[in-house]
Design an enzyme around this catalytic site. Structure first.
Site, PDB file in Angstrom:
ATOM      1  N   GLU A 167       4.958   3.481   7.040  1.00  0.00           N
ATOM      2  CA  GLU A 167       4.033   4.223   6.306  1.00  0.00           C
ATOM      3  C   GLU A 167       4.526   5.355   6.651  1.00  0.00           C
ATOM      4  OE1 GLU A 167       3.023   1.669   8.247  1.00  0.00           O
ATOM      5  OE2 GLU A 167       2.438   0.418   6.827  1.00  0.00           O
TER       6      GLU A 167
ATOM      7  N   HIS B 103      -9.698  -1.511  11.273  1.00  0.00           N
ATOM      8  CA  HIS B 103      -9.742  -1.682  10.295  1.00  0.00           C
ATOM      9  C   HIS B 103     -10.821  -0.989   9.336  1.00  0.00           C
ATOM     10  CE1 HIS B 103      -5.877  -4.149  11.233  1.00  0.00           C
ATOM     11  NE2 HIS B 103      -5.607  -3.974   9.573  1.00  0.00           N
TER      12      HIS B 103
END
Ligand SMILES: Cc1ncc(C[n+]2csc(CCOP(=O)(O)OP(=O)(O)O)c2C)c(N)n1
Ligand SMILES: [Mg+2]
Lengths: 329, 329
Positions: A61, A130
């Site tokens: 990322e 999440h």
């Protein structure tokens, strides 16, 4: 002509049109190519535009957001998908120390027209890493715009505007909205950033929210209506820019306000709204401003516990009653 | 596994004129750096001063092989690279003094020098952060089919950052026209790199990503020119990235005021004997291309130029308060 499509389909259409209309746009992300994204948002785009425009990345990322920044600074327009907003925390240096600051640090020489599309929020039992709502975190940093659409119509129009911006935009979708349907015109349109939308007109109380909490607030308004309470629902659509004027204007009419967000309550962006309202509309307030947000705990996995932690329609109804002194804490 | 690349002591790599121009660049950086110390001591600049004295041959060796539109990202220790890439020393001094005529109108400072006109995409205050950004500029060049090359300078310590590894992998899988230049000056801040990395040579790290790597004597400007030329040519001809480890030494502290308790005077003195400017000057004199007098005259002229630039910066205005609110996005 309008038709009913899902939120995910609306994003897909926007991306499709953006890729078609602007050669400098390309998509970057994990499993977005062949596979079409884990939420299937980029479905079909790889086949249509090829692997040079819809690019699968390694699980890096920081690396590929940094790469996107370099590409954006040198004439391209990357639209990056970060699969879960929680993973932006892995790349926070590139987003907030780099992308957000280049224009300013360079005295306006460098521009970073980069869109980071990601999805956040809870409701699916995805657990603490999440399920987060991090829009307020990004909105704390000058130099990035933060967009949180709530409907298929909004998500398409706002994404098109986001890609047209000449600065980094954090575009936060909600995982629980992907399959929701709504009317979307077939004609081309866009929605400017920084314009709140009044999703329901009302006269007794103003409810300010965004993303999935807009629908929850609308549902709460229906309940309240049964009890003769007429709520106005403001969808901020973006936190940066923040359309506080629409909120102030509404409060001046309703004299009561409740702020609803899925982010944790403490230090949540609701406090910012509260502060601005008491400053700019103090004399118009007839009751306390109530905040509704997630409990200050990591999001639990168990669906029942998760529900208890995240704001629900009943919590909004209760908060409105508190704001109207119908129910006292 | 590696040879230390050095130049041929018996002959010049370039013509007499070109060699003299390279010497001129080296001396310009040295004089600029010396003047910067004076600037810092006078209290005319904020923050810290990270000097480049002793490492000049790396910047000059690499940048002399680049075109004006090739890209560069660098670190806080980077006025040397800026000068070697063609930056204005007036604007550099002005930025260091926070003046309106500085590269970033006084809003960036020495750690954030940017000059898009010469592909200088920005210095960086975050160790390693410029590496993926340069990789992104290389991505742009490749995608647009220009023959531009992107170079990123970073220190030995930066090879312990995650983005270093992510960017190398991205550059390798996508065969991007980027050159990774690691200036191994033996220390990352106050820590010997030997304590922080198990590898004897940092170039080994590039091999893990299947990136061709070379080690060069970073105090031998011609040797740096040669390896840089090869790396840049490889990148321009679609041959992908190269990693250059330049073994060098900063003759002064990490920043001005560093107590330097982590190394001995003897060590510093040993390296001063290998001063890159002295080495290249001596070689040209010994081979009969230049004389002591010529070098003295050249140094004097450069000193005047640097002094003039310094005066320009001193006389530049402070930025207007309005500048606070410009260039945020
Ligand atoms: C992410 C990050 N961590 C720590 C620092 C503080 N810091 C500044 S320079 C430096 C050392 C870097 O060493 P190296 O990469 O070898 O470069 P050099 O300074 O020797 O040129 C450190 C730790 C920083 N700026 N950024
Ligand atoms: Mg070092």
């Amino acid at each position: 002509m309008t038709r009913q499509i899902t939120y995910a389909e609306a994003i897909n259409e926007a991306l499709d049109e953006i890729l078609r209309d602007d050669e400098s746009v390309f998509l970057l992300g994990e499993d977005i190519g062949h596979y079409g994204g884990v939420f299937k948002v980029t479905k079909g785009l790889y086949d249509k535009f090829g692997g040079d425009r819809v690019i699968d990345t390694p699980i890096s990322e920081s690396g590929f957001i940094g790469l996107g920044i370099g590409a954006a600074m040198t004439g391209l327009k990357p639209v990056i998908e970060i699969m879960w907003i929680d993973f932006t925390l892995v790349a926070i240096d590139q987003i907030l120390n780099q992308a957000a600051k280049f224009s300013y640090m360079s005295g306006g020489q460098s521009k970073v027209p980069l869109v980071i599309r990601t999805q956040g929020g809870g409701g699916r039992g995805n657990g603490a890493q999440h399920s987060q709502s991090l829009e307020g975190l990004f909105a704390q940093f000058p130099g990035v715009k933060v967009v949180c659409p709530s409907t298929p119509y909004d998500v398409k129009g706002l994404l098109k505007s986001s890609v047209a911006e000449n600065c980094p935009v954090i575009f936060i979708e909600h995982k629980m909205l992907y399959n929701t349907k709504g009317e979307v015109p077939e004609e081309d349109y866009s929605i400017p950033l920084g314009k709140a939308d009044i999703k329901r007109k009302g006269s007794d109380v103003t409810i300010v929210s965004l993303s999935r909490m807009v629908q929850f607030s609308l549902n709460a308004a229906k309940e309240l209506e049964k009890e003769g309470i007429d709520a106005e629902i403001i969808d901020l659509r973006s936190l940066a820019p923040l359309d506080i004027e629409t909120v102030i204007e509404s409060v001046k009419r309703t004299n009561r306000i409740v702020v609803v967000h899925e982010a944790h309550t403490t230090f949540g962006w609701g406090a910012e709204i509260v502060s601005r309202v008491q400053q700019d509309a103090f004399d118009y307030l007839d009751g306390p401003i109530i905040r509704v947000g997630a409990e200050d705990v990591p999001i639990p996995y168990n669906l029942e516990l998760e529900k208890e932690v995240l704001p629900q329609v009943k919590d909004i109804v209760k908060a409105v009653k508190e704001a109207l002194y119908i129910e006292v804490k | 596994m590696f040879n230390l690349e050095v130049s041929d002591p018996a002959k010049l790599l370039f013509s007499k004129d070109d060699s003299l121009r390279i010497l001129e660049q080296l001396i310009t950086i040295r004089k600029f750096e010396e003047k910067s110390i004076e600037l810092y001591k006078s209290g005319l600049m904020g923050g810290s001063l990270h000097g480049y004295i002793g490492q000049e041959a790396v910047a000059v060796g690499v940048c002399s092989q680049l075109n004006k539109d090739d890209y560069l990202t660098v670190t806080y220790r980077s006025r040397g690279q800026a000068i070697a890439k063609g930056a204005s020393i007036e604007k550099l001094f002005a930025e260091m003094m926070g003046k309106v005529d500085g590269y970033c109108k006084g809003k960036g400072g020495p750690m954030h020098i940017t000059d898009l006109e010469i592909g200088f995409l920005g210095a960086n205050g975050i160790v390693g952060a410029g590496i993926p950004i340069a990789t992104g500029a290389a991505f742009s060049a490749k995608k647009k089919g220009t023959s531009q090359v992107s170079v990123t300078f970073f220190g030995d310590g930066a090879t312990n950052q995650g983005v270093f590894h992510e960017a190398l992998n991205l550059a390798s899988i996508w065969k991007l026209p980027v050159v990774f230049v690691c200036e191994n000056n033996l220390y990352s801040e106050m820590s010997p790199i030997a304590d922080m990395v198990p590898n004897e040579h940092l170039a080994e790290r590039a091999l893990a990503y299947h990136i061709p790597a070379v080690i060069v004597d970073g105090n031998d400007v011609e040797a740096v020119c040669k390896v840089a030329q090869e790396a840049i040519e490889r990148a321009r001809n679609n041959g992908g990235p190269t990693f250059i480890e330049a073994k060098t030494y900063r003759q002064q502290g990490h920043m001005f005021g560093d107590a330097e308790t982590y190394r001995t005077k003897e060590e510093v003195n040993e390296w001063k004997k290998k001063d890159p400017i002295q080495l290249f000057t001596n070689k040209q004199i010994e081979l009969g291309y230049i004389t002591d007098e010529l070098v003295e005259q050249l140094s004097h002229e450069i000193e005047l130029k640097v002094e003039k630039a310094y005066q320009f910066a001193l006389n530049s205005e402070q930025p207007n308060y309005d500048e606070i609110f410009t260039d945020v996005f």
